[in-house]
Scaffold this motif. Structure first.
Motif, PDB file in Angstrom:
ATOM      1  N   PRO A 134      37.119  33.396  62.070  1.00  0.00           N
ATOM      2  CA  PRO A 134      35.939  32.741  61.505  1.00  0.00           C
ATOM      3  C   PRO A 134      35.124  33.596  60.542  1.00  0.00           C
ATOM      4  N   PHE A 135      35.413  34.893  60.431  1.00  0.00           N
ATOM      5  CA  PHE A 135      34.609  35.755  59.566  1.00  0.00           C
ATOM      6  C   PHE A 135      35.404  36.426  58.444  1.00  0.00           C
ATOM      7  N   GLN A 136      36.680  36.673  58.645  1.00  0.00           N
ATOM      8  CA  GLN A 136      37.518  37.217  57.571  1.00  0.00           C
ATOM      9  C   GLN A 136      38.976  36.932  57.889  1.00  0.00           C
ATOM     10  N   GLY A 137      39.753  36.719  56.833  1.00  0.00           N
ATOM     11  CA  GLY A 137      41.151  36.358  57.045  1.00  0.00           C
ATOM     12  C   GLY A 137      42.139  37.260  56.344  1.00  0.00           C
ATOM     13  N   VAL A 138      41.657  38.325  55.703  1.00  0.00           N
ATOM     14  CA  VAL A 138      42.540  39.237  54.981  1.00  0.00           C
ATOM     15  C   VAL A 138      43.293  40.146  55.946  1.00  0.00           C
ATOM     16  N   LYS A 139      42.601  40.620  56.980  1.00  0.00           N
ATOM     17  CA  LYS A 139      43.204  41.527  57.946  1.00  0.00           C
ATOM     18  C   LYS A 139      43.565  40.763  59.219  1.00  0.00           C
ATOM     19  N   ARG A 206      28.473  35.277  56.021  1.00  0.00           N
ATOM     20  CA  ARG A 206      29.901  35.571  56.050  1.00  0.00           C
ATOM     21  C   ARG A 206      30.692  34.437  56.687  1.00  0.00           C
ATOM     22  N   ARG A 207      30.107  33.785  57.693  1.00  0.00           N
ATOM     23  CA  ARG A 207      30.797  32.666  58.331  1.00  0.00           C
ATOM     24  C   ARG A 207      30.995  31.522  57.341  1.00  0.00           C
ATOM     25  N   LEU A 208      29.966  31.217  56.554  1.00  0.00           N
ATOM     26  CA  LEU A 208      30.060  30.141  55.572  1.00  0.00           C
ATOM     27  C   LEU A 208      31.024  30.506  54.449  1.00  0.00           C
ATOM     28  N   CYS A 211      34.375  29.829  55.772  1.00  0.00           N
ATOM     29  CA  CYS A 211      34.631  28.382  55.779  1.00  0.00           C
ATOM     30  C   CYS A 211      35.061  27.926  54.393  1.00  0.00           C
ATOM     31  N   ARG A 212      34.400  28.447  53.370  1.00  0.00           N
ATOM     32  CA  ARG A 212      34.764  28.080  51.998  1.00  0.00           C
ATOM     33  C   ARG A 212      36.170  28.566  51.668  1.00  0.00           C
ATOM     34  N   GLU A 213      36.525  29.770  52.113  1.00  0.00           N
ATOM     35  CA  GLU A 213      37.865  30.296  51.866  1.00  0.00           C
ATOM     36  C   GLU A 213      38.921  29.405  52.515  1.00  0.00           C
ATOM     37  N   ILE A 214      38.654  28.986  53.757  1.00  0.00           N
ATOM     38  CA  ILE A 214      39.606  28.133  54.475  1.00  0.00           C
ATOM     39  C   ILE A 214      39.746  26.788  53.780  1.00  0.00           C
TER      40      ILE A 214
END
Length: 318
Positions: A134-139, A206-208, A211-214
């Motif tokens: 929910p906060f970062q998806g790169v790692k 960062r959560r929002l 969400c935008r990235e997802i």
């Protein structure tokens, strides 16, 4: 706490903290002691079984640990303290209270210590392999309620890696994070101080963003038809000529749409759609007769074939 911690048999405070700081700084790289990119087994326990000292050359600051007398004392007597706290103390407690010396050694000592180790190691493996981000998806770190439950809160690993200075991992009040509640309680009675919390605004920001990235990633997999800028240009006369030769074409907002495969599925009936073939139905579509839904707009975008370069304004149907 130094005595209780050494009973887990997971290394001294200085060793554990050095590896943890290296893990955060070099996560998912060859310098990461628990690098999950080398496989689930390596991240879980392989890094212990098959000693690999190559990652010990990475740069990690532990000057604060070297200056702490309790940390230095625990490291100096680590093996003696581990045998005492992990095996002798549980055996003595079970023997004196319940008269079960063997059970104390086997269950509370051997099985208990091994179980605590496997639960802790699950953060390096499961929490970098399965769960939400929910906060970062790169790692690789992920939030996982199962690991949070068995480790008393540490399983909210995605948040922990994004905000590593925060003393919490389960940032929401209802997250299962007994460690957070314990540290907070200690701060109330003077046993802990300088508790660090990330600002709520930064956490929500960062959560929002995540969400935008997802949503952006999901949107990239949706068929939205050709973009308007990629459509070929066609004159109004050429559009009408094609419509008269049997092509089921309709202009809406200056865009030519081929409705051949949709005429029989038109919810308003086939006749309403065939009546506007070869004309401009913008106002009819936008509310002159019926204000179409967002879903209708989305479907219409998949039917684009061209862009009218110039058309008479008087051709719009009302």
């Amino acid at each position: 706490m130094a005595l209780v911690g050494v009973g887990a048999g997971q290394g001294s405070i200085s060793q554990w903290c050095r590896q943890h700081r290296a893990h955060h700084r070099y996560v998912d790289t060859s310098e990461d002691p628990y690098n999950v990119q080398r496989g689930f087994f390596h991240a879980h326990i392989g890094w212990i079984i098959f000693k690999d000292n190559s990652n010990l050359h990475n740069r990690v600051d532990i000057t604060d640990l070297k200056a702490d007398p309790i940390v230095c004392w625990q490291r100096r007597y680590y093996w003696q303290l581990t045998i005492l706290m992990a095996y002798i103390v549980p055996t003595v407690i079970a023997g004196l209270i319940w008269g079960d010396w063997l059970g104390g050694f086997v269950i509370a000592g051997c099985v208990g210590t091994a179980g605590v180790q496997q639960v802790t190691f699950s953060i390096n493996s499961f929490a970098h392999w399965y769960g939400t981000q929910p906060f970062q998806g790169v790692k690789s770190p992920r939030d996982n309620f199962i690991t949070a439950f068995v480790t008393l809160g540490e399983g909210y690993h995605n948040f922990h890696h994004e905000f590593p200075a925060d003393y919490r991992t389960g940032v929401r009040w209802y997250d299962h994070d007994p460690t957070k509640w314990t540290i907070w309680f200690w701060s109330r009675i003077g046993l802990a101080s300088n508790l660090r919390r990330s600002p709520d605004s930064e956490i929500e920001k960062r959560r929002l963003q995540r969400c935008r990235e997802i949503l952006d990633q999901a949107w990239d997999n949706v068929d939205c038809g050709m973009t308007v800028k990629d459509l070929p240009d066609i004159s109004w006369e050429a559009y009408q000529q094609q419509a008269r030769t049997g092509c089921n074409l309709v202009v809406i907002n200056g865009i030519v749409h081929d409705v051949s495969n949709f005429i029989t599925d038109h919810p308003g009936g086939e006749e309403l759609l065939t009546a506007v073939i070869g004309d401009d139905a913008t106002q009819l579509f936008e509310g002159g007769a019926y204000k179409h839904s967002n879903a209708a707009h989305n479907l219409l975008s998949t039917l684009r074939i061209a862009r009218v370069s110039k058309q008479p304004e008087s051709r719009q149907l009302i």
